[in-house]
Design a protein around this motif. Structure first.
Motif, PDB file in Angstrom:
ATOM      1  N   MET A  76       1.031  -1.337  -0.055  1.00 41.41           N
ATOM      2  CA  MET A  76       0.098  -0.096   0.066  1.00 41.41           C
ATOM      3  C   MET A  76       0.442   0.956  -0.337  1.00 41.41           C
ATOM      4  N   ARG A  77       0.532   2.102  -0.650  1.00 37.76           N
ATOM      5  CA  ARG A  77       1.814   3.590  -1.298  1.00 37.76           C
ATOM      6  C   ARG A  77       1.565   4.708  -1.922  1.00 37.76           C
ATOM      7  N   THR A  78       0.915   5.591  -1.920  1.00 39.84           N
ATOM      8  CA  THR A  78       0.886   7.140  -2.599  1.00 39.84           C
ATOM      9  C   THR A  78       1.286   7.347  -2.918  1.00 39.84           C
ATOM     10  N   THR A  79       2.000   8.232  -3.764  1.00 37.51           N
ATOM     11  CA  THR A  79       2.003   9.123  -3.654  1.00 37.51           C
ATOM     12  C   THR A  79       2.236  10.811  -3.081  1.00 37.51           C
ATOM     13  N   GLN A  80       3.476  11.374  -2.960  1.00 41.52           N
ATOM     14  CA  GLN A  80       3.499  12.169  -1.993  1.00 41.52           C
ATOM     15  C   GLN A  80       1.975  13.746  -2.249  1.00 41.52           C
ATOM     16  N   ALA A  81       1.787  13.500  -3.426  1.00 41.22           N
ATOM     17  CA  ALA A  81       1.063  14.230  -4.377  1.00 41.22           C
ATOM     18  C   ALA A  81      -0.501  13.683  -3.837  1.00 41.22           C
ATOM     19  N   ALA A  82      -0.723  12.430  -3.709  1.00 39.54           N
ATOM     20  CA  ALA A  82      -2.149  12.512  -2.649  1.00 39.54           C
ATOM     21  C   ALA A  82      -2.008  12.142  -1.895  1.00 39.54           C
ATOM     22  N   ARG A  83      -1.279  12.367  -0.979  1.00 43.34           N
ATOM     23  CA  ARG A  83      -1.796  11.884   0.150  1.00 43.34           C
ATOM     24  C   ARG A  83      -2.363  13.317   0.951  1.00 43.34           C
ATOM     25  N   ASN A  84      -2.919  12.699   2.238  1.00 44.54           N
ATOM     26  CA  ASN A  84      -4.176  12.845   2.310  1.00 44.54           C
ATOM     27  C   ASN A  84      -5.240  13.517   1.609  1.00 44.54           C
ATOM     28  N   LYS A  85      -5.923  12.996   1.228  1.00 40.47           N
ATOM     29  CA  LYS A  85      -6.742  12.994  -0.471  1.00 40.47           C
ATOM     30  C   LYS A  85      -7.542  11.984  -0.596  1.00 40.47           C
ATOM     31  N   GLY A  86      -7.860  10.921   0.999  1.00 40.99           N
ATOM     32  CA  GLY A  86      -8.482   9.948   0.201  1.00 40.99           C
ATOM     33  C   GLY A  86      -8.318   9.196  -0.270  1.00 40.99           C
ATOM     34  N   VAL A  87      -6.893   8.818  -0.919  1.00 36.05           N
ATOM     35  CA  VAL A  87      -6.587   7.607  -1.868  1.00 36.05           C
ATOM     36  C   VAL A  87      -6.800   6.728  -1.617  1.00 36.05           C
ATOM     37  N   ALA A  88      -5.348   6.631  -0.240  1.00 33.30           N
ATOM     38  CA  ALA A  88      -5.512   5.479   0.406  1.00 33.30           C
ATOM     39  C   ALA A  88      -7.078   4.987   0.706  1.00 33.30           C
ATOM     40  N   SER A  89      -7.569   5.404   1.065  1.00 37.65           N
ATOM     41  CA  SER A  89      -8.773   4.948   1.972  1.00 37.65           C
ATOM     42  C   SER A  89      -9.774   4.607   0.941  1.00 37.65           C
TER      43      SER A  89
END
Length: 152
Positions: A76-89
């Motif tokens: 599980m990983r998100t890009t820096q630009a996608a952090r705290n934008k609901g992508v991981a959820s």
């Protein structure tokens, strides 16, 4: 946001997985890193998804079938630009749904115990995962936190 099965061949996916492994080795002793490399993620027991917005990669994650009843979340990983934008959820919800569709009754994971991994532990707890003991081939380790969720 488009979540799709990925064959791991694109340069963006290779880059995010390289960053993931580099962070894991920078945050934990080598013998306590259980993140999978590109080749290991191509095992038949693993389904790998990538998350895209138009042509921009936002994140990735995988489901490893440990048995017909139990799955494990990997990479599980998100890009820096996608952090705290609901992508991981969104991706985590997708993986949970896929595990249920496959008839799995339990979903487990291993993550780190240090502050670096606190956002991941918080994400999993928010989605109903709770701490448990080691599962599959894992051993008790002060650098690991094991979590599980019943899908029944």
């Amino acid at each position: 946001m488009d979540i799709r099965i990925d064959d791991l061949s694109g340069p963006e996916v290779k880059r995010i997985l390289t960053e993931h492994l580099e962070d894991m080795y920078a945050s934990s002793p080598a013998e306590c890193v259980f993140a999978l490399d590109l080749d290991a993620l191509k095992q038949p027991s693993i389904t790998f998804w990538s998350v895209w917005q138009d042509k921009q990669l936002l994140g990735c994650g995988a489901l490893k079938a440990l048995s017909t009843e139990q799955g494990e979340i990997k990479s599980m990983r998100t890009t820096q630009a996608a952090r705290n934008k609901g992508v991981a959820s969104s991706l985590l919800q997708h993986i949970i749904q896929q595990a249920r569709l496959r008839g799995m009754s339990e979903l487990s994971l291993e993550t780190g115990s240090t502050d670096f991994f606190a956002p991941a532990r918080k994400l999993y707890a928010k989605h109903g995962f709770s701490e448990c003991g080691p599962f599959a081939d894992y051993k008790l380790d002060p650098h690991s936190v094991f979590m599980t969720k019943s899908l029944a």
